[in-house]
Every structure is written in structure tokens, then in C-alpha cells.
Write a protein that holds these residues in place. Structure first.
Motif: not given
Length: 322
Positions: A165-192
């Protein structure tokens, strides 16, 4: 061009994944400027191949790899396995830890769930249920799947669509940042955030599908004996039309092509019914296409607006005859 930027940055080698098999001119341009390519792709190649240092594609003619249906990410995973083996790297665990990502790619890539795809998905699901990637853990939480056994259906209908959905609606880079995240709290915020994109995508998907159905009913296509659907609206969102093509294929059980206007061309996606090779049907019309690429059940294409009626007529004739 991104290649020009790579030249400025002093890049000497580019490894591309899930694309490149038809990028003849772009890769020739890069080679002229001192950049080599390794192509990892699973889309159907043409007779002429790019001048790359290496091409990994299980659909190449005379290919000896035993399984031709690897997902795009699956080809990349095999590349990493071979790289590790060839360089004496003892990183089996590190590679195994990536199989949850491979499983998600297989589920989202419209490839058969057979052979090596099935094996990698089996092990990837085990990883998803035991110790998933931190970014995927965030997506799992927003999907309400925490402390539940995650199945392949969950990946197909809940996890995969959110990442896309991030690539379809905005930028696929957000999905890349999510899948390379090292901190769960940051990952959860991006996931929301990505979950909101998915809700927006659902609304847009429904609206465009409803519009497409009204057009088909008005044209009389809904009840016709035609074997195909070709539909065009220059105002539709480019990131959604692949989903709309899937919806129409499911609803009418016909190969469907959905087009919108992008960069001056009618650009779109096609989807097929079980057992029918839509790639061959699209390829039969290549003389009036600007570009196309894909595999058995899903093909992307672009053509001039004025060629849409001719394409629709020829596409229908080819599918009806085959």
C-alpha cells in the motif's frame, strides 16, 4: 536519470532485482559510462538480452535451473545463497533469517505456490511465527495477528497488501524503511502509517472498481460473449489499477486489462484467469505497444492512447482463438 546519478557517485556495479530483463537501452547506456549490471529477474525475457555482466532468470531460454517459477525476491535469495557459497561465507543462519521476507514476496508476487516457492514459503512462515523481521512484527501487530498462528492466507490478504500500500499510495521507500527498521517502536509507528495507506487504498480500489463496473455495464460488456475486458480511464490512480484488473478478472472470469494515463501514455496492468497465459496474448500485440513485461498471470504494458481500440480488438481476437 538514476544512471546519471550513479555515474556521478562513482558506482561501478548495479544489482537489480525483479526488473531489468528488458532494459536493453538503459543498461547499454550504463555500460557506456562504466557501470556493469547483474540482473536478477523472473519476468519473461525477449530474444535479445541486455548486455549485463550476469543475468539470473529462471525463464531464460536453455536455462538449466530446475524451477522456472521463482518470485522476483526468490531469484535474489538464490543469488545471495550462491554468493555466500562461492565466497566461503558461513552465513546460513543469516540467510535463513530472511526467509520471512521471501515468503511475503512469494505470496504477493502472483507466482505458483509449487516447488521451491512452496518450500521457501513453508520455512518463511515458520520464521514469521517464531521470530519475524522487526518491520514485519509491526505489520503483524496492526493486523491483529500477534500471538496467533500466521497462515499463508494472512500473508496474502493482510500482511502483503499493507506493505504494497505504501508504494501504491505514496512511496515504496516507506516500506523499505519499515523492513530495515531496527527498533520495534519505530517500526510500529511506521506500520500504523502504512495501515492508513491501506485503508485509503481500499476506498480508492472500491471506487475505481465500481466505476469500471458501471462502464462495462453501460457498454454491454458485463453480459457479452467477449472473452476479454479492456478498459481505460485517464483519471484513475496508477497504483491501484493492477488491483482493479484482479477484481474484474475475479468478477467476470475473463483476462482483464485496465489502463490509465501516465507520462503521456495509456499505462496499465493485466491479470489472467487460471490456466491462461496472458503474457503471450499481450506479446502478440507488441507492434502497437510502447512497452510491456511480466509473466503468465500478470503483465504491465503501455501504449499510445490512439492505439487502445486496435489493441482491444486484437487482444480479444487472440484470446478468443486460444
Amino acid at each position: 536519470m538514476s544512471i546519471d546519478q550513479a555515474v556521478k557517485d562513482g558506482v561501478k556495479l548495479i544489482i537489480v532485482l525483479d526488473c531489468g530483463i528488458k532494459a536493453i537501452e538503459e543498461i547499454a547506456y550504463a555500460k557506456e559510462h562504466g557501470i556493469d549490471f547483474i540482473i536478477c529477474d523472473h519476468h519473461v525475457p525477449d530474444d535479445v538480452l541486455p548486455v549485463a555482466s550476469a543475468i539470473l532468470n529462471p525463464k531464460l531460454e536453455n536455462n538449466t535451473y530446475p524451477y522456472p517459477h521463482l518470485s522476483g525476491c526468490g531469484v535474489g535469495f538464490k543469488f545471495m545463497q550462491a554468493f555466500a557459497k562461492s565466497n566461503g561465507l558461513q552465513c546460513r543462519n543469516e540467510l535463513y533469517n530472511l526467509l520471512d521476507l521471501v515468503a511475503v514476496s512469494i505470496a504477493a508476487d502472483i507466482v505458483p505456490m509449487t516447488g521451491e516457492n512452496r518450500i521457501m514459503t513453508y520455512h518463511g512462515l515458520k520464521r514469521l511465527n517464531s521470530n519475524p523481521n522487526i518491520g514485519l512484527k509491526g505489520i503483524i501487530k496492526v493486523c491483529g495477528l500477534t500471538n496467533r498462528e500466521i497462515t499463508i492466507s494472512d500473508v496474502i490478504f493482510k500482511i502483503g497488501p499493507r506493505i504494497n500500500a505504501s508504494g501504491r499510495m505514496q512511496s515504496g521507500m516507506e516500506a523499505v524503511e519499515l523492513l530495515t527498521a531496527k527498533d520495534f517502536s519505530e517500526a510500529y509507528a511506521m506500520s500504523k502509517n502504512i495501515d492508513q495507506y491501506n485503508r485509503d487504498r481500499k476506498e480508492l480500489d472500491k471506487r475505481i472498481t465500481d466505476e469500471a463496473n458501471r462502464i462495462l455495464e453501460k457498454r454491454g460488456d458485463a453480459d457479452s460473449d467477449n472473452k476479454t475486458i479492456v478498459i481505460y480511464n485517464k483519471n484513475w490512480h496508477k497504483g491501484i489499477i493492477g488491483i482493479v484488473a484482479s477484481r474484474l478478472t475475479e468478477l467476470y472470469y475473463k483476462p482483464a486489462v485496465v489502463l490509465t494515463l501516465s507520462n503521456g501514455l495509456a499505462t496499465g496492468s493485466s491479470r489472467s484467469v487460471q490456466g491462461y497465459d496472458i503474457y503471450k496474448a499481450i506479446e502478440a500485440n507488441r507492434d502497437i505497444l510502447e512497452n510491456f513485461g511480466g509473466h503468465t498471470y500478470a503483465v504491465g504494458l503501455s501504449l499510445k492512447e490512439e492505439n487502445i481500440p486496435e489493441f482491444a480488438k486484437r487482444f480479444e481476437k487472440y484470446v478468443a482463438e486460444t
